[in-house]
Scaffold this active site. Structure first.
Site, PDB file in Angstrom:
ATOM      1  N   ALA A 105       9.777 -18.175   6.907  1.00 54.92           N
ATOM      2  CA  ALA A 105       9.537 -19.397   7.681  1.00 54.92           C
ATOM      3  C   ALA A 105       9.056 -18.997   9.083  1.00 54.92           C
ATOM      4  O   ALA A 105       9.316 -17.879   9.549  1.00 54.92           O
ATOM      5  CB  ALA A 105      10.794 -20.251   7.775  1.00 54.92           C
ATOM      6  N   PHE A 106       8.401 -19.922   9.761  1.00 52.67           N
ATOM      7  CA  PHE A 106       7.820 -19.591  11.067  1.00 52.67           C
ATOM      8  C   PHE A 106       8.893 -19.243  12.096  1.00 52.67           C
ATOM      9  O   PHE A 106       8.600 -18.628  13.118  1.00 52.67           O
ATOM     10  CB  PHE A 106       6.968 -20.765  11.584  1.00 52.67           C
ATOM     11  N   LYS A 107      10.142 -19.613  11.812  1.00 54.30           N
ATOM     12  CA  LYS A 107      11.206 -19.338  12.775  1.00 54.30           C
ATOM     13  C   LYS A 107      11.432 -17.844  12.975  1.00 54.30           C
ATOM     14  O   LYS A 107      12.084 -17.433  13.928  1.00 54.30           O
ATOM     15  CB  LYS A 107      12.496 -20.035  12.360  1.00 54.30           C
ATOM     16  N   ASP A 108      10.866 -17.015  12.076  1.00 53.46           N
ATOM     17  CA  ASP A 108      10.956 -15.567  12.269  1.00 53.46           C
ATOM     18  C   ASP A 108      10.326 -15.129  13.588  1.00 53.46           C
ATOM     19  O   ASP A 108      10.802 -14.184  14.216  1.00 53.46           O
ATOM     20  CB  ASP A 108      10.255 -14.834  11.117  1.00 53.46           C
ATOM     21  N   ALA A 111      13.018 -15.997  16.304  1.00 54.84           N
ATOM     22  CA  ALA A 111      14.307 -15.323  16.149  1.00 54.84           C
ATOM     23  C   ALA A 111      14.175 -13.812  16.335  1.00 54.84           C
ATOM     24  O   ALA A 111      15.024 -13.183  16.976  1.00 54.84           O
ATOM     25  CB  ALA A 111      14.907 -15.639  14.779  1.00 54.84           C
TER      26      ALA A 111
END
Ligand SMILES: *Cc1c(COP(=O)(O)O)cnc(C)c1O
Length: 436
Positions: A105-108, A111
């Site tokens: 997911a783009f949240k990588d 994070a």
């Protein structure tokens, strides 16, 4: 880099302070005092740079001297070790795939960058950093995998028991090392309440160095600007220099980063804020009234947010003229039936499987282009997660086409490890104190 609080513009904190605090005491959000405009030499020649080079130049302009060049380069090399390709689906319709990182997911982006910046700022001999995070699904996976093995950090993830998908749960519970998972017999809101209370508990704060890793941390916002510049670079290579971005939005961190990139000089023609039925922002863009609502559950559950936490930042970016914001951003919202229709259309027409969040961004782009099509302007919709994370959403014929990446197949071979707790604070506190 200096930052102020949106609630109190005369405050000043350093980048390090903003990263560890996440949120100012006054409950505003941190914003950079100076938003640098990148020079035209860089912007006009973006196509000559790689993603890590673009990331370094953008981060350097914002962060300045707080992290020396070589350290910043090393952080970026380690954090952004995957690609964000722009894929053409038809004339002037492109998808920006942001799910090639470890949690799919783009949240990588956010994070992984944040975890390494935090680790960098921890000085020798400093107390271990204890990250507490509540998740309804995607955030937890990105944070867990982002911090996995990062020295001098430990992550405790709280998630609502039986309320996340299998893949999401395995991403949270199979890591071991410095990552531990707690299943709360309650809702996501219960998880969030426990984390919030822990931050205000004197005893816990004395015993541990607590920090949150939520989406409002400035170190998560900054790396999300990188892929907007990088997408533009990929289009420049194809001779395209006019672009609009359609962004599937929940907490509005993703599109907030796009707007920050625009402020830094990225020449984006227009942004589309695409939401599910949680349409607080599209409604604001139409009526001028910002009216938060309780969130409603949808198929695109990572966007089920009724009062987007990053909205304050966007409002702050445009505080001098809210009309600029209304001219630059158009909102669209869709229900689950329309989301499923969009998934089918994308599959039938492009032979491409989009996750429900991504499908909403595509539909909004299509609706925008119906009314505003320009032959010289490329539409790019952001794909925020790999479809295999949402297997229950797709009709069988489409589900069968979703390829399952190796890292997901490996997850199913691993053993789930978690602790089940009730939703009372005392029990959670006891758990933290007993498991130092
Ligand atoms: C978090 C998330 C979103 C929403 O992003 P925001 O930055 O909160 O607007 C969209 N799609 C997916 C798959 C997500 O995980």
């Amino acid at each position: 880099m200096q930052l102020y609080s949106t609630k109190n513009p005369s405050t000043r904190v350093s980048f390090k302070e903003a990263v560890f605090n996440s949120m100012p005491q006054d409950k505003g959000l941190y914003m950079p005092v100076v938003i640098p405009r990148l020079d035209d030499k860089f912007l006009n020649h973006l196509d000559e740079y790689t993603l890590p080079e673009i990331a370094f130049n953008v981060a350097k302009a914002l962060i300045g001297e707080d992290i020396p060049d070589n350290d910043l380069k090393a952080i970026i090399k380690d954090a952004i070790n995957f690609l964000a390709p722009v894929v053409k689906l038809e004339e002037n319709v492109f998808v920006l795939e942001l799910w090639h990182g470890p949690s799919l997911a783009f949240k990588d982006f956010g994070a992984r960058f944040m975890s390494r910046v935090m680790s960098y700022f921890l000085e020798k001999g400093e107390k271990q950093l204890d990250v507490l995070v509540a998740t309804s699904g995607d955030t937890g996976g990105a944070v867990a995998l982002g911090f996995l093995g990062v020295p001098n950090t430990r992550v405790t993830i709280l998630y609502p028991k039986d309320k996340v998908s299998d893949v999401q749960e395995l991403q949270l519970t199979t890591n071991g090392h410095n990552i531990r998972a707690v299943e709360i017999d309650g809702t996501f809101d219960d998880c969030q309440a426990l984390v919030k209370q822990a931050f205000t508990d004197a005893e816990l704060n004395e015993k541990f160095r607590l920090t949150s890793a939520n989406s409002i941390n400035i170190a998560r916002l900054i790396p999300q600007t990188f892929y907007y510049f990088n997408a533009y670079a990929q289009l420049l290579k194809q001779g395209i220099d006019k672009v609009i971005f359609s962004v599937p939005s929940g907490n509005f961190g993703n599109i907030g980063a796009g707007l920050l990139a625009w402020k830094m000089g990225l020449p984006v023609e227009h942004f589309i804020a695409a939401t599910n039925l949680n349409d607080t922002v599209p409604e604001f863009l139409e009526t001028g009234v910002y009216q938060p609502k309780p969130s409603v559950a949808t198929l695109s559950n990572a966007m089920d947010v009724g009062d987007p936490s990053n909205w304050v930042r966007i409002a702050d970016l445009f505080k001098d003229d809210i009309n600029d914001l209304k001219n630059l951003v158009t909102g669209y919202s869709y229900n689950d039936e329309q989301t499923l229709e969009a998934i089918k259309f994308i599959n039938d027409d492009y032979n491409y499987v989009a996750c429900p969040h991504t499908a909403i961004a595509w539909q909004a782009l299509r609706d925008w282009q119906q009314d505003n099509y320009k032959a010289d302007t490329a539409g790019v919709f952001l794909s925020t997660a790999h479809p295999c994370k949402f297997p229950d959403v797709f009709p069988e014929s489409i589900a069968a086409k979703v390829d399952v990446p190796e890292q997901v197949e490996d997850l199913f071979k691993k053993e789930k490890k978690s602790t089940v707790l009730g939703k009372d604070f005392e029990g959670f506190k006891q758990y933290l104190l007993e498991n130092k």
